[in-house]
Scaffold this active site. Structure first.
Site, mmCIF file in Angstrom:
data_model
loop_
_atom_site.group_PDB
_atom_site.id
_atom_site.type_symbol
_atom_site.label_atom_id
_atom_site.label_comp_id
_atom_site.label_asym_id
_atom_site.label_seq_id
_atom_site.Cartn_x
_atom_site.Cartn_y
_atom_site.Cartn_z
ATOM 1 N N GLN A 67 0.922 -1.413 -0.071
ATOM 2 C CA GLN A 67 -0.032 -0.129 -0.013
ATOM 3 C C GLN A 67 0.987 1.346 0.126
ATOM 4 O O GLN A 67 1.926 1.156 0.570
ATOM 5 C CB GLN A 67 -0.970 -0.060 1.128
ATOM 6 C CG GLN A 67 -2.367 -0.721 1.160
ATOM 7 C CD GLN A 67 -1.849 -1.902 1.340
ATOM 8 O OE1 GLN A 67 -1.055 -2.513 2.204
ATOM 9 N NE2 GLN A 67 -3.009 -3.208 0.732
ATOM 10 N N CYS A 94 -5.730 1.107 6.452
ATOM 11 C CA CYS A 94 -4.270 0.003 6.536
ATOM 12 C C CYS A 94 -3.751 0.057 7.562
ATOM 13 O O CYS A 94 -3.029 0.934 7.983
ATOM 14 C CB CYS A 94 -3.585 0.580 5.341
ATOM 15 S SG CYS A 94 -1.975 -0.583 5.103
ATOM 16 N N GLY A 95 -3.836 -0.996 8.639
ATOM 17 C CA GLY A 95 -3.579 -1.307 9.878
ATOM 18 C C GLY A 95 -1.891 -1.196 9.972
ATOM 19 O O GLY A 95 -1.714 -0.174 10.975
ATOM 20 N N ASN A 204 -11.171 -8.348 0.954
ATOM 21 C CA ASN A 204 -9.965 -8.794 1.475
ATOM 22 C C ASN A 204 -10.265 -10.243 1.871
ATOM 23 O O ASN A 204 -11.543 -10.614 2.351
ATOM 24 C CB ASN A 204 -9.125 -8.192 2.714
ATOM 25 C CG ASN A 204 -8.478 -6.950 2.269
ATOM 26 O OD1 ASN A 204 -7.565 -6.800 1.431
ATOM 27 N ND2 ASN A 204 -9.391 -5.759 2.863
#
Length: 292
Positions: A67, A94-95, A204
């Site tokens: 990412q 986006c962790g 996902n």
């Protein structure tokens, strides 16, 4: 080149010409091998197009990433984060990138607690000690419309072979519990389910194996990117799915191809803790910026 478009805003020619003259600085970071290009736009907006993002993601002709994240100023938080997938499409969250950037900003400012704003909302981040960083990814979305799914249904048991669970963490997730994650051909299984008609925004895809008390082994196919070594939001989603199924408690260790994350589903949200790495800094050349 008249300018770059992000959303509905047209960036002025002067900004584009400046970048094409001086280049564009960036940082490369990763969390458990889940890797990111990070662009700091706090001093001024940075023009990006889907084509340029995809060119940067090319691991042979660009830099390569799972990412891309942009740091922007925020009036009511320490920073705003904007994310893109490797195919150039936007991502709400986006962790692992959030944890990486949180650690970067803590190192920069000396703070041990931060508030970051994403499309997911306001996220708290803190120094967990021992080089680890924690981020609260917010409460999971468990209703079909919030994930989103195409039709009203029980999100704990989707009508898909394999009986997966659907979870929203700001982005959609489809979790399959299997006997052996290594036996799944994720390269074909992942894209087949990423584009399943039940997921109008794609999804996902995780395959998960219970390996011990409150311990999960996970492999992941990320929407718009492919197989990755780790995924923070996916780790949160599988922890929530496992707890909802009664397979584990709400605090679990998720073992990924790139390492381990601790996920704790609390009353205030899903906290994720793990290591981060700032690998190098670089500058995209004017010649590269002019290719797209």
């Amino acid at each position: 080149m008249a300018g770059f478009v992000r959303g509905a805003a047209l960036y002025p020619r002067s900004m584009v010409e400046t970048l094409h003259k001086n280049g564009l600085p960036f940082a490369k970071m990763h969390g458990l091998g889940n890797d990111f290009v990070v662009i700091d736009a706090r001093a001024g907006a940075v023009p990006l197009t889907p084509g340029l993002v995809a060119a940067i993601a090319d691991r042979h002709r660009g830099v390569g990433f799972d990412q891309l994240a942009v740091i922007e100023p925020a009036d009511d938080a320490d920073a705003r984060l904007v994310f893109y997938n490797a195919d150039g499409s936007p991502s709400a969250t986006c962790g692992n990138a959030t944890r990486c950037i949180a650690r970067h900003l803590m190192d920069e400012t000396g703070q041990t607690d931060l508030t970051l704003v994403t499309e997911r909302g306001r996220l708290a981040a803190r120094d967990a000690g021992g080089g680890l960083t924690s981020v609260n990814m917010g409460p999971p979305l468990l209703d079909w419309a919030g994930i989103p799914l195409a039709d009203a249904m029980d999100t704990l048991h989707l009508p898909i072979p394999g009986d997966p669970v659907a979870t929203g963490m700001g982005n959609p997730h489809c979790t399959f519990f299997v006997a052996d994650v290594g036996a799944v051909d994720l390269a074909s299984f992942g894209p087949a389910h990423e584009h399943h008609p039940l997921f109008p925004a794609r999804t996902n895809v995780q395959v998960v194996q219970l390996t011990g008390p409150d311990r999960l082994r996970m492999r992941v196919w990320e929407r718009g990117t492919g197989i990755t070594l780790a995924s923070g939001s996916s780790s949160c989603a599988v922890a929530v799915a496992s707890a909802r199924r009664g397979l584990t408690g709400r605090r679990v260790t998720v073992v990924l191809d790139g390492g381990e994350l601790l996920v704790d589903w609390r009353e205030d949200g899903v906290w994720m803790t793990g290591p981060t790495a700032h690998v190098f800094d670089g500058v995209f050349t004017p010649a590269f910026l002019g290719v797209v």
